[in-house]
Design a protein around this motif. Structure first.
Motif, PDB file in Angstrom:
ATOM      1  N   HIS A 128      74.516 -55.437 119.785  1.00 18.55           N
ATOM      2  CA  HIS A 128      74.906 -54.410 118.807  1.00 18.55           C
ATOM      3  C   HIS A 128      75.057 -55.038 117.417  1.00 18.55           C
ATOM      4  O   HIS A 128      74.557 -54.496 116.423  1.00 18.55           O
ATOM      5  CB  HIS A 128      76.221 -53.735 119.222  1.00 18.55           C
ATOM      6  N   ARG A 129      75.756 -56.166 117.336  1.00 19.88           N
ATOM      7  CA  ARG A 129      75.958 -56.825 116.043  1.00 19.88           C
ATOM      8  C   ARG A 129      74.620 -57.176 115.377  1.00 19.88           C
ATOM      9  O   ARG A 129      74.475 -57.097 114.162  1.00 19.88           O
ATOM     10  CB  ARG A 129      76.796 -58.092 116.220  1.00 19.88           C
ATOM     11  N   ASP A 130      73.651 -57.559 116.206  1.00 15.48           N
ATOM     12  CA  ASP A 130      72.356 -57.996 115.671  1.00 15.48           C
ATOM     13  C   ASP A 130      71.569 -56.853 115.022  1.00 15.48           C
ATOM     14  O   ASP A 130      70.654 -57.115 114.232  1.00 15.48           O
ATOM     15  CB  ASP A 130      71.526 -58.624 116.798  1.00 15.48           C
ATOM     16  N   ILE A 131      71.927 -55.607 115.331  1.00  6.12           N
ATOM     17  CA  ILE A 131      71.257 -54.472 114.691  1.00  6.12           C
ATOM     18  C   ILE A 131      71.412 -54.550 113.175  1.00  6.12           C
ATOM     19  O   ILE A 131      70.538 -54.131 112.417  1.00  6.12           O
ATOM     20  CB  ILE A 131      71.834 -53.138 115.222  1.00  6.12           C
ATOM     21  N   ALA A 132      72.509 -55.134 112.720  1.00  8.41           N
ATOM     22  CA  ALA A 132      72.758 -55.263 111.280  1.00  8.41           C
ATOM     23  C   ALA A 132      71.623 -55.996 110.572  1.00  8.41           C
ATOM     24  O   ALA A 132      71.333 -55.737 109.396  1.00  8.41           O
ATOM     25  CB  ALA A 132      74.083 -55.982 111.043  1.00  8.41           C
ATOM     26  N   SER A 133      70.932 -56.897 111.296  1.00  8.05           N
ATOM     27  CA  SER A 133      69.855 -57.677 110.677  1.00  8.05           C
ATOM     28  C   SER A 133      68.655 -56.811 110.302  1.00  8.05           C
ATOM     29  O   SER A 133      67.839 -57.212 109.465  1.00  8.05           O
ATOM     30  CB  SER A 133      69.397 -58.796 111.627  1.00  8.05           C
ATOM     31  N   ALA A 134      68.539 -55.622 110.900  1.00  7.20           N
ATOM     32  CA  ALA A 134      67.406 -54.730 110.598  1.00  7.20           C
ATOM     33  C   ALA A 134      67.711 -53.788 109.436  1.00  7.20           C
ATOM     34  O   ALA A 134      66.808 -53.111 108.933  1.00  7.20           O
ATOM     35  CB  ALA A 134      67.054 -53.920 111.846  1.00  7.20           C
ATOM     36  N   VAL A 135      68.975 -53.711 109.040  1.00  3.81           N
ATOM     37  CA  VAL A 135      69.380 -52.775 107.986  1.00  3.81           C
ATOM     38  C   VAL A 135      69.144 -53.399 106.609  1.00  3.81           C
ATOM     39  O   VAL A 135      69.586 -54.512 106.344  1.00  3.81           O
ATOM     40  CB  VAL A 135      70.864 -52.389 108.139  1.00  3.81           C
ATOM     41  N   LYS A 136      68.438 -52.668 105.762  1.00  4.81           N
ATOM     42  CA  LYS A 136      68.144 -53.178 104.417  1.00  4.81           C
ATOM     43  C   LYS A 136      67.844 -52.003 103.495  1.00  4.81           C
ATOM     44  O   LYS A 136      67.606 -50.875 103.946  1.00  4.81           O
ATOM     45  CB  LYS A 136      66.946 -54.129 104.469  1.00  4.81           C
ATOM     46  N   ALA A 137      67.864 -52.277 102.178  1.00  7.52           N
ATOM     47  CA  ALA A 137      67.456 -51.272 101.212  1.00  7.52           C
ATOM     48  C   ALA A 137      65.985 -50.927 101.485  1.00  7.52           C
ATOM     49  O   ALA A 137      65.229 -51.771 101.968  1.00  7.52           O
ATOM     50  CB  ALA A 137      67.626 -51.819  99.796  1.00  7.52           C
ATOM     51  N   PRO A 138      65.599 -49.655 101.252  1.00  4.12           N
ATOM     52  CA  PRO A 138      66.328 -48.606 100.535  1.00  4.12           C
ATOM     53  C   PRO A 138      67.255 -47.739 101.390  1.00  4.12           C
ATOM     54  O   PRO A 138      67.577 -46.622 100.985  1.00  4.12           O
ATOM     55  CB  PRO A 138      65.190 -47.769  99.955  1.00  4.12           C
ATOM     56  N   ILE A 139      67.678 -48.192 102.591  1.00  2.00           N
ATOM     57  CA  ILE A 139      68.741 -47.471 103.299  1.00  2.00           C
ATOM     58  C   ILE A 139      69.989 -47.539 102.426  1.00  2.00           C
ATOM     59  O   ILE A 139      70.357 -48.608 101.912  1.00  2.00           O
ATOM     60  CB  ILE A 139      69.003 -48.071 104.693  1.00  2.00           C
ATOM     61  N   THR A 140      70.633 -46.394 102.225  1.00  2.00           N
ATOM     62  CA  THR A 140      71.783 -46.340 101.311  1.00  2.00           C
ATOM     63  C   THR A 140      73.126 -46.378 102.018  1.00  2.00           C
ATOM     64  O   THR A 140      74.145 -46.703 101.400  1.00  2.00           O
ATOM     65  CB  THR A 140      71.712 -45.073 100.437  1.00  2.00           C
ATOM     66  N   GLU A 141      73.155 -46.051 103.323  1.00  2.10           N
ATOM     67  CA  GLU A 141      74.434 -46.077 104.044  1.00  2.10           C
ATOM     68  C   GLU A 141      74.181 -46.064 105.551  1.00  2.10           C
ATOM     69  O   GLU A 141      73.205 -45.481 106.027  1.00  2.10           O
ATOM     70  CB  GLU A 141      75.306 -44.877 103.667  1.00  2.10           C
ATOM     71  N   VAL A 142      75.072 -46.702 106.287  1.00  2.00           N
ATOM     72  CA  VAL A 142      75.057 -46.669 107.753  1.00  2.00           C
ATOM     73  C   VAL A 142      76.356 -46.044 108.233  1.00  2.00           C
ATOM     74  O   VAL A 142      77.442 -46.413 107.773  1.00  2.00           O
ATOM     75  CB  VAL A 142      74.896 -48.077 108.353  1.00  2.00           C
ATOM     76  N   ILE A 143      76.228 -45.090 109.168  1.00  3.77           N
ATOM     77  CA  ILE A 143      77.392 -44.480 109.819  1.00  3.77           C
ATOM     78  C   ILE A 143      77.283 -44.819 111.292  1.00  3.77           C
ATOM     79  O   ILE A 143      76.297 -44.462 111.946  1.00  3.77           O
ATOM     80  CB  ILE A 143      77.402 -42.953 109.629  1.00  3.77           C
ATOM     81  N   THR A 144      78.256 -45.536 111.852  1.00  3.16           N
ATOM     82  CA  THR A 144      78.215 -45.818 113.282  1.00  3.16           C
ATOM     83  C   THR A 144      79.135 -44.854 114.020  1.00  3.16           C
ATOM     84  O   THR A 144      80.177 -44.445 113.502  1.00  3.16           O
ATOM     85  CB  THR A 144      78.612 -47.276 113.599  1.00  3.16           C
TER      86      THR A 144
END
Length: 440
Positions: free
Chosen positions: A360-376
């Motif tokens: 689950h923590r490793d999912i953070a490595s795929a998150v990048k701009a231009p994504i503006t926000e993550v809601i878990t």
């Protein structure tokens, strides 16, 4: 399989396992599970029209129902169901395509139907009937005259695909990829790969095995293997990919004519290659393949696009999730053009075993701009949030909620026609209910 007095003129119009549904002129198969026993519902089966039943020898048949239904006595009704399916396949002889893999099974199944149905009468696994009960039920529901039967094969532990492929005896077997689903049961991706490779055991002697050639764990161990993917070692090599507004165009190496798919998600290019391989094996014309792929419609909740009353775009990919498919969905949101806000709503992933927190923590490595926000959303997805906030280089803001209601309330005030929202989580979370709560 032994039975009571046989009516040789009796013809069944199908097989039923659920007596709450219409059983008219059907063979009732009472399934025995860990907490239920279908034999208890024989009176309901008769009442709803069943004219025959498999019946385990060890169980007494109700005396008051004798003579009201044809009884076929077997050692085990599940095994009897499987043998019946195998016999039907032997008699009707459809061309069988088996599909397994950690992700993409249903998408590939839908693509196969799309490219094959213009030339052949096809039938495919309905819903998620892909286990030791569902697969034989799919076979027995196959319409008369079916030319091509597309069977999805699911699993949670070793040996299950081996059983399914022994029933199906496929002409073509497809392994879409190897992910992390079922790490809880199998312990490693290597063991998952071995379990998926069991599909080759049931292949006909001249059968074709189609694999993800970019996956090192899927070595071509079967004599007639077609590897597909991006690397130069693949026989079907993806080339010249171009992003379009709602999909992609791509070619295959040493081929000029581009294919087009109107689907989000770059991973769907590889899914399309598997269907191209099978269609060519069945001599479908290139023009028919191109036309079918450009007009695809898929089973719901797979990168399904919808507009909310606010004008916001919802990308509903909440059918299921593993780390591999969640990262692919996030990449799809990254690539999406024409939106000022891109919000990823990410929920719990299940059956990941001892590594679930790290995955689950490793999912953070795929998150990048231009994504503006993550809601878990959910207790496990909180680890995704933790991974995001603990990464000092991560610039995408995130919030975490345990309940879907909290997440929905937070999301409501952020939606307009310049906003795109991705929903991704395991099936058990039911993340798609957020769409209804948002007014659609």
């Amino acid at each position: 399989m032994s039975q009571g007095p046989v009516d040789h003129e009796l013809v069944f119009e199908g097989v039923a396992t659920d007596t709450r549904k219409d059983c008219t002129n059907k063979l009732f198969v009472p399934i025995v599970g860990e907490v239920f026993d279908g034999h208890r519902f024989i009176d309901s089966a008769i009442e709803n029209g069943a004219t025959g039943t498999l019946w385990e020898k060890s169980k007494p048949f109700p005396k008051d129902l004798e003579g009201r239904i044809q009884v076929y006595k077997v050692e085990d009704t599940t095994v009897g169901l499987q043998k019946l399916a195998k016999q039907v396949l032997k008699e009707q002889k459809p061309y069988v395509i088996g599909v397994t893999g950690s992700n993409g099974k249903t998408t590939v199944k839908d693509m196969l139907e799309a490219v094959l149905s213009p030339k052949y009468q096809t039938y495919k696994t309905q819903g998620n009937l892909n286990n030791h009960w569902g697969l034989p039920m799919t076979v027995l529901a196959m319409p008369e005259g079916t030319d091509v039967l597309i069977l999805e094969m699911g699993m949670s532990s070793a040996g299950e695909i081996s059983l399914l492929t022994s029933i199906a005896n496929p002409d073509v077997a497809v392994i879409t990829n190897i992910g992390e689903s079922h790490l809880l049961q199998l312990g490693s991706r290597e063991n998952i790969a071995k379990a998926k490779m069991e599909i080759a055991e049931g292949l006909k002697t001249d059968g074709l095995l189609v694999i993800d050639g970019d996956e090192p764990l899927l070595e071509p161990v079967y004599k007639n293997t077609l590897a597909c993917g991006y690397s130069a070692t693949n026989e079907l090599q993806i080339d010249k990919v171009e992003k379009r507004e709602n999909g992609y165009t791509f070619t295959l190496k040493n081929e000029d004519s581009p294919f087009e798919i109107n689907l989000l998600g770059k991973h769907n290019i590889k899914n399309a290659i598997y269907s191209i391989a099978a269609a060519r094996k069945l001599n479908v014309s290139e023009s028919e393949i191109h036309k079918a792929l450009s007009n695809l419609t898929l089973t719901g909740m797979r990168l399904e696009q919808d507009r909310l009353p606010s004008g916001a775009l919802i990308i509903n990919d909440a059918y299921n999730a593993s780390p591999t498919s969640m990262k692919a969905a996030i990449e799809t949101l990254v690539e999406l053009e024409g939106f000022d806000q891109k919000i990823a709503v990410l929920g719990d992933m299940y059956e990941l075993g001892n590594e679930e927190e790290a995955l689950h923590r490793d999912i953070a490595s795929a998150v990048k701009a231009p994504i503006t926000e993550v809601i878990t959303v959910g207790e496990k997805a909180k680890w995704i949030y933790d991974g995001l906030v603990e990464d000092k280089a991560q610039q995408v803001p995130a919030v975490s909620f345990i309940s879907k209601d909290e997440a929905t309330s937070y999301l409501k005030g952020k939606l307009d026609d310049r906003t795109a929202v991705l929903l991704k989580a395991s099936r058990g979370l039911g993340l798609e209910t957020i769409i209804k709560a948002l007014g659609n």
